[in-house]
Design an enzyme around this catalytic site. Structure first.
Site, PDB file in Angstrom:
ATOM      1  CB  SER A   1     -32.595  -3.879  59.761  1.00 18.06           C
ATOM      2  OG  SER A   1     -32.877  -5.042  60.499  1.00 18.06           O
TER       3      SER A   1
ATOM      4  NE  ARG B   1     -74.015 -37.210  69.755  1.00 13.69           N
ATOM      5  CZ  ARG B   1     -74.325 -38.495  69.627  1.00 13.69           C
ATOM      6  NH1 ARG B   1     -75.029 -38.916  68.593  1.00 13.69           N
ATOM      7  NH2 ARG B   1     -73.923 -39.362  70.545  1.00 13.69           N
TER       8      ARG B   1
ATOM      9  CB  CYS C   1     -32.501  -7.493  63.010  1.00 16.43           C
ATOM     10  SG  CYS C   1     -32.387  -5.795  63.569  1.00 16.43           S
TER      11      CYS C   1
ATOM     12  NE  ARG D   1     -63.407 -34.889  66.967  1.00 18.64           N
ATOM     13  CZ  ARG D   1     -63.980 -34.491  68.089  1.00 18.64           C
ATOM     14  NH1 ARG D   1     -64.882 -33.526  68.081  1.00 18.64           N
ATOM     15  NH2 ARG D   1     -63.685 -35.065  69.227  1.00 18.64           N
TER      16      ARG D   1
ATOM     17  N   GLY E   1     -68.380 -29.859  74.096  1.00 20.95           N
ATOM     18  CA  GLY E   1     -69.058 -29.734  75.386  1.00 20.95           C
ATOM     19  C   GLY E   1     -69.749 -28.399  75.595  1.00 20.95           C
TER      20      GLY E   1
ATOM     21  CG  MET F   1     -73.568 -25.193  71.690  1.00 14.02           C
ATOM     22  SD  MET F   1     -73.767 -24.762  69.974  1.00 14.02           S
ATOM     23  CE  MET F   1     -72.603 -25.843  69.193  1.00 14.02           C
TER      24      MET F   1
ATOM     25  CE1 TYR G   1     -32.559  -8.905  57.401  1.00 10.15           C
ATOM     26  CE2 TYR G   1     -32.383  -7.802  55.274  1.00 10.15           C
ATOM     27  CZ  TYR G   1     -32.134  -7.834  56.632  1.00 10.15           C
ATOM     28  OH  TYR G   1     -31.473  -6.803  57.234  1.00 10.15           O
TER      29      TYR G   1
ATOM     30  CG  HIS H   1     -29.122  -9.488  78.725  1.00  6.58           C
ATOM     31  ND1 HIS H   1     -28.473 -10.503  79.382  1.00  6.58           N
ATOM     32  CD2 HIS H   1     -28.240  -8.989  77.835  1.00  6.58           C
ATOM     33  CE1 HIS H   1     -27.239 -10.594  78.928  1.00  6.58           C
ATOM     34  NE2 HIS H   1     -27.067  -9.675  77.982  1.00  6.58           N
TER      35      HIS H   1
ATOM     36  CE  LYS I   1     -71.844 -34.551  66.790  1.00  7.79           C
ATOM     37  NZ  LYS I   1     -71.234 -35.796  67.330  1.00  7.79           N
TER      38      LYS I   1
END
Lengths: 940, 940
Positions: B803, B105, B870, B355, B114, B116, B890, B477, B35
């Protein structure tokens, strides 16, 4: 070492033995092979050895790294040694008057019986045969030797041998034809002419089939034989044998050329083999057999029956006395029991071989022990000579060996399974646990036969003499529980087809049906299942230690056991604990030397008297309140269990694992059991079926079990902690010490442990506050899933101890269900994918990697973290050694394995010390080497 | 960083914002909180911001490390800044004529809405109230502000608040009593006297209950409020929030003190919130709402309905124009969509907050894309602003949102399960796969509802619009196959009680019964199951890419998708492959950008037309010969399958895994199915039952599967290899390129791989010799059990690629069956044992350890070893990032996840580059620092 020598001492290829001193010694096995080294040693001991020489293994190495040629000086060296032999024997190689004949034998560093080639009677030809006839005065003997030599040489050196399995041996073929023509049956019936003809025919066959003449020149014969022996190092048999026995190819073989002596020169000649002590019983008595007028082959052929060595005393007292003297010299010198071969040629004794003798397990223990008592070896050496598993012979019930042999001979062996619980047991077949209990209570001895066992069978297993199952492996439920109880047990006996309904089992491929009540005998050390009742008896040690029967005749063996254990305890670094769930098991374990309990499986207790009901009530509960109500009923029962154990353990540490198995294991899976349960609990069968269904899992091993139960139902952990701590208080009140270690299973994440630890500690505080009595305790965890090992550093933030659960750690690390592996693991071991069943001996590469990581990471967090193992591997010698090597504090095993673990731990520590010494020496040497170099440098 | 500053710049505690330039900037969030930093930035942008100052987070840190005291200079600095505010506003703190009122604030680095404390209207007392009345000309407004301030201060600063959940708020109690006494309902009906009395009564309550006077001195009030805000950093709410959101305690909060402006000073005042673009659709339009004569609280209270921002144009054209201008300034400056708060006080606009705004997934994509097109940001930045999962919004079918809202409002939501396959689907309920196929063939849309699915259900799953299962987790599955097919799917919906026989399901705890044929709708992105038929449509991208329907209205979104993917491909290092078993799936995957197949599960093929019969015949075979006969029937069918895939993949690499699941998965487990099979195959039901029984396993996951099948039945591997290579030859003959990679599953020991590799290579040689056609191929392995990862160095001796099968690797490493974890894993995630379901995102600590080890060990053996993944994790963004970070080549995922993986891979690479840059900078700095030191030293 041989490599180094090869570089530093290349000129020495041939080592003479004979006269007063040999070139070699027994220490030089690497260079001379076992046979050559021991022949040299016997010469040095002034024993009568026919002279000869050994061509070293370096020549073999040279031979194979130089396109199968010899070092250039070898010929000269062989000739020199041969000349020395001629001089010593007073005979000449190739001489027609007094020919020297030799044997040419292989001899590797490790014994490879029958794998490589041998040629005997070498030096015979049409000229020297005359000398042999003259010398022996026995023409038939001479020609018999000749024809044998030609056939052996033709086969071994020239390669005229069957090419396939179906081929007939070419020499055998000729021999058979000759006997057929002569209308006789045995070789012995051949006369001199027959034998002469055979020599000619054999040589002709060689000429015809190989297109070469049989070498007449003895020197040619000799070089041919030497080449054949070196060549045989790489024959297929030898390669396979080496692979199976882990013998490196690089070792090579030596070749021994030795003057022949003959045991078949008449009634004052003979040959024999002997052990310096009884190889079966270990008794300190000369033991062996011999045949007069015979050669080694004749003993093997089995046509004539050898006589016990003791009768030689009458037949040839001089040789016998000489043998007794040699026996003493050898044992004094080698400080071990030896296996010897000798030949008597016309009243003169010759030693042909000596080596450390093979022996039975019992004999190994007894000989090692006796030799300490005789002052020949130190206790440390004795321990290194006893394989830990050999101790089983002192602990397990044994069959009357004559009775068993008789049974085996008469075909009573009906099947073989896995030898899961060593020992011997006979009894009547029963097919369920209730019957086992019933029948046993009526005084019947029973064998419990099951497809597999489950926790519900425990009472029946306890009542039975032995357990036999169709399924399961070495760490199946049956195997595990049987070992813990010390019961004889065979598992995985797949040939049995059990029909529970008909109460019979049939044997696959055999027309055998065994009914309930029929007698069978099972040998848990070999896995053999036999029909009928074979007498057996408990071991002497168990009689004294466990049954507390102090029969004086058992005293010597008990004394021996006791001393060996005392020696072991002196050396070992590992503590030995036991896995036990009951006071009686704990008492047994203490008798065997356990120093604490490494694993109490609390779930086994739930199957005890009166406990399964509330347990099932708990499982059927739909909410926390009713679960707590049921647990409250279990609390006092479990507390009593723990009190019993604490009392017996008397202040020793007791590791108690909170509940581990999936809950469905506590419910009956068959409709009969479910109906009974419904009736007993006053709920509908439907409800029970639904709960069984809802608790069913695809992979229970990886399912809702271990600490996961305690996390979802904290009230279970609370109840168990309370039972433990209240028991501790009660025992303390009664004046005994207690030290509980609460162990949380299946932890893979420190947060799981933290969650459970907080519950345990809170209950401990509560109990102390309520009772005003303080007690010490620890909270720790099992490391039994890979993630637990991987994150051991974090887990050690909370855990006060680790205990490796290597059964489950093996299952998860290898992705291998021990209960399902029966279908492929035997093939795996057979194909050498795994050298040994990883459930039997720790897979040091895979599982071991995680263990090492966990020990390192755990101790980095907590330097003095106590770490043990409570998987079944804790009683397996190779695994115990591994545990020692990675720095565990203790191993825990079933009570009857405790002595074995004690010995294994001692051996591991002794090996360590030896390795340390060797390292020190090397380091010193390394340093001085460096120093040398430095010195040299600085001189430059 | 703040720590460093704390050391180097201790004298600056207070940062003023106001006038022409603020002390701070937007970059200083660490020091000023979000802020404060943005307020400063707005000042620097010359936007109208009420002046004020920020006490930095360093003071918070100081406060907590110095027993809740302040740095000694703070007071002075605050007073200086306050004086500056007074000067700028032209009012005086505590003044009776023209008092300065302030808000106090909190403001941490990360937004903690909300959590603090805040105090408004600070500075009011019995003196300054007069000035406020005078200034505003509105006595009621002034006293309303006063009573609100006293209550807020009493609560927040003095701590007069409910102590338990059941307590009533003390101020609320007085207020209610007042309204009751006055017979009114709403606060707005209170008159000036009421409000005056409330001020007095509130103060009295504070005196009575806390024994202290309400502080009248505004400076006391201010320090009280500052202390309260710092104090609120450590309140329980804030602690929990931080823990949940991973915000370190050490960050601390800043305190913002700002001049009050009032939106409730009449009809020319007002307050509002707005987004610089539509946060829901991403459209480039000013979007927000406001209320005239109101304060922020009133908007929240919901008594009056705010108006859309566009109407402000009429009501206050000047402010509206100013807001439009500010919107442009902010977007130009921040280069992002912003969320702003403003107040208009008597016709004058003030900015109170700005913001970066929260937005929907779709808006996130669109805004990022548009901003690139507008030249505000670079493609790289756009990629970093799109969370990969947000892309799903472009790919999945979606419900008509109005229709769905309506359904939710009318209580049609009946259950929630796991969101396993994103998207929207409606259809008639069917309970088995056959019905799904039947009904769909008649043009019906169906939802397949099952307890769980098995490979036998695949055709039915394919025919259904969506799949809903009662059991199973994110990688069950059903989930796995659904994602591969791109089907909407919900699994683990435990509230459903399915009765297959009655063809209905009931919903636990609800009086709802859904019959076969009833319509339901499932939202696979949220896991919601709704009654009825909600209209839905496929996404634009899928229409174009997969359905090949080129509707012009879909063009813009498709264009957007396409460009984003092009950007992603430019940055990513990882290749993206797909898991596909069928040509159509492969084609989809290519359309989505797949560069190869990372996993073809051959077993799925066996359930295709005509294949299950021979497969079952193979399983029923008792010997190798009959097994080979059955396999010969499968060969041509499987070859055809591979040909189809090779053709579609057109030379791209195709990884084919040899058979993996336990054989019993191919047999029917219900009696009906078994009877059918018996009839079809002409064998006895008994035989089938026996085989099913004999293949049953305790833990199939760890059982007789994977390479173990191929080791025991080499003929299966032979047949599969032959099918692969013959297919390769056929496709090559037809002129296309092929590159098969044969992958052996479940390898834990290099010898297993070696055994199978030899078979594969021999078949490849045979096929090449038979056909005369050469082809390239590789043989590699899955790393999916811990031992495989541990011994990766050995395995790489044989494997040409690895893999990672992270599904099974997770199961084994954690000892956690994914199919059974439903009973406890949700609790585990809820208790934060695991932060996220390890089957959803890779467990980087545990499984990741093994992966890293395997990559390192594998590449030590084979430097350029190709390594991929994979498992289902291959399409999960955090896991993709992890795979990038450990150097995989990959990832492979289901076709519909390919775009997500492409984006995730690009983001991982960009993050890397950023980290690299930062590191370079630091290194340079480090070097120059060292240089400096050196220089200094050398100067000495």
């Amino acid at each position: 070492m041989s490599d180094k020598k090869a570089k530093t001492n290349t000129s020495k290829y041939v080592y003479y033995f004979g006269g007063k001193k040999a070139d070699g010694t027994a220490e030089m096995k690497e260079l001379l092979g076992g046979k050559g080294a021991n022949l040299a040693e016997m010469v040095n001991l002034k024993l009568p050895v026919p002279p000869g020489f050994t061509i070293s293994t370096e020549v073999c190495t040279y031979y194979y790294s130089n396109k199968q040629t010899y070092p250039k000086d070898l010929k000269k060296h062989v000739e020199t040694s041969l000349a020395q032999m001629e001089k010593e024997v007073g005979a000449k190689f190739g001489d027609s008057e007094n020919p020297l004949l030799v044997s040419v034998r292989s001899g590797a560093r490790a014994s490879m019986p029958g794998m490589m080639d041998t040629v005997l009677n070498l030096g015979l030809n049409d000229i020297t045969i005359k000398g042999l006839i003259k010398k022996s005065g026995n023409e038939r003997f001479a020609y018999d030797s000749y024809r044998r030599f030609v056939a052996m040489y033709g086969d071994v050196v020239l390669g005229l041998k069957p090419q396939t399995k179906d081929d007939i041996d070419p020499f055998e073929e000729i021999l058979e034809a000759k006997k057929h023509a002569r209308g006789i049956k045995h070789d012995i019936e051949l006369n001199v002419d027959d034998l002469k003809e055979l020599v000619v025919e054999f040589k002709k066959a060689i000429k015809d089939k190989l297109g070469m003449d049989f070498p007449n020149d003895p020197m040619d014969q000799l070089w041919g034989a030497i080449g054949a022996v070196f060549g045989s190092w790489m024959n297929d048999r030898a390669k396979v044998y080496r692979k199976l026995n882990g013998i490196p190819e690089s070792w090579g073989t030596a070749v021994n050329v030795q003057a022949m002596v003959f045991g078949n020169l008449g009634e004052t000649s003979g040959t024999g083999v002997a052990f310096t002590r009884n190889a079966a019983t270990g008794d300190n008595e000369f033991y062996g057999e011999y045949l007069m007028n015979a050669q080694g082959e004749d003993v093997v052929a089995g046509i004539r029956t050898p006589q016990p060595i003791s009768t030689l005393k009458e037949q040839d007292p001089k040789s016998y006395e000489q043998l007794l003297e040699i026996r003493k010299i050898l044992e004094d010198h080698y400080r071990d029991m030896l296996d010897i071969e000798f030949t008597i040629q016309e009243g003169r004794l010759y030693m042909l071989q000596c080596r450390v003798g093979k022996r039975t397990a019992f004999a190994a223990v007894k000989i090692a022990y006796d030799m300490v008592k005789e002052g020949r070896i130190k206790p440390k050496e004795a321990l290194m000579r006893i394989e830990p598993d050999q101790l089983n012979q002192l602990l397990r019930p044994v069959f009357d060996s004559n009775a068993k042999s008789e049974m085996l001979k008469t075909g009573k062996l009906i099947a073989k399974g896995l030898n899961a619980g060593p020992g011997a047991a006979s009894g009547k077949v029963v097919f369920n646990a209730e019957d086992a209990v019933d029948w046993a209570s009526k005084g019947e001895k029973v064998i419990l036969v099951r497809l597999e066992t489950s926790p519900e069978d425990i009472a029946g297993m306890n009542a039975a003499e032995g357990i036999l199952t169709v399924r399961g492996g070495m760490t199946s439920h049956a195997a595990l529980v049987a070992r813990q109880m010390g019961k004889t047990c065979i598992v995985g006996c797949g040939a049995l087809n059990v029909d529970y309904k008909a109460r019979v089992f049939k044997v696959e491929g055999k027309n055998i049906e065994v009914k309930e009540g029929d007698f069978i005998s099972i040998d848990g050390s070999t896995g053999e299942v036999l029909l009928g009742n074979i007498p057996n008896k408990p071991s002497e040690v168990v009689s004294v230690l466990i049954n507390k029967i102090l029969d004086p005749k058992d005293a010597p063996i008990f004394q021996m056991y006791n001393e060996i254990m005392t020696w072991a305890d002196k050396y070992r670094k590992l503590k030995i604990r036991t896995n036990a769930d009951q006071p009686d098991q704990s008492a047994n374990a203490i008798a065997f030397g356990a120093e604490g309990i490494g694993l109490t499986r609390t779930e086994h207790m739930f199957f005890g008297e009166g406990k399964i009901g509330p347990m099932r009530e708990m499982i059927l509960s739909d909410d926390t309140e009713s679960r707590k109500k049921a647990l409250a009923k279990i609390l006092p029962l479990q507390r009593t269990d723990f009190e019993g154990i604490f009392k017996v353990m008397d202040g020793r540490p007791v590791t108690i694992r909170t509940i581990d198995p999936p809950l469905h294991e506590f419910l009956p899976h068959d409709e009969t059991g479910q109906k009974e349960m419904a009736k007993a609990m006053g709920v509908s069968l439907q409800k029970i079926k639904e709960r069984v269904e809802s608790l069913a899992e695809f992979n229970p091993m990886l399912g809702f079990r271990g600490c996961r139960l305690g996390l979802i139902y904290p009230e279970i952990t609370e109840m168990q902690s309370r039972a433990i701590f209240e028991a501790a208080v009660n025992v303390k009140k009664a004046g005994q010490e207690v030290f509980p270690e609460v162990m949380i299973p299946l932890v893979g994440n420190v947060k799981e442990l933290k969650n459970q630890e907080e519950i345990v500690r809170k209950v401990a505080d509560d109990v102390m506050n309520e009772t005003g009595i303080k007690f010490d305790y620890m909270v720790g965890t099992m490391i039994e899933v890979p993630r637990g090992a991987i994150t051991a550093g974090d887990i050690a933030q909370v855990a006060e101890f680790f205990s490796f659960g290597t059964n489950d750690l093996t299952q998860t690390t290898l992705g291998l269900s021990r209960d399902d592996s029966g279908r492929f693991l035997p093939t795996y071991v057979a194909k050498e994918i795994y050298d040994i069943d990883p459930f039997v001996s720790i897979d040091q590469t895979g599982v071991g990697f995680l263990m090492k990581h966990a020990v390192k990471a755990g101790r980095e967090t907590k330097q003095n973290l106590k770490i043990g193992i409570c998987g079944e591997h804790g009683g397996e010698p190779a695994s115990v050694e591994f545990c020692h090597s990675i720095g565990l504090n203790y191993v825990s095993c079933s009570p009857f394995r405790v002595p074995i673990a004690r010995l294994a731990a001692a051996r591991a520590a002794i090996k360590d010390a030896i390795a340390e010494k060797t390292k020190d020496k090397k380091d010193k040497k390394g340093k001085s080497d460096k120093k040398d170099k430095k010195d040299k440098k600085s001189k430059k």
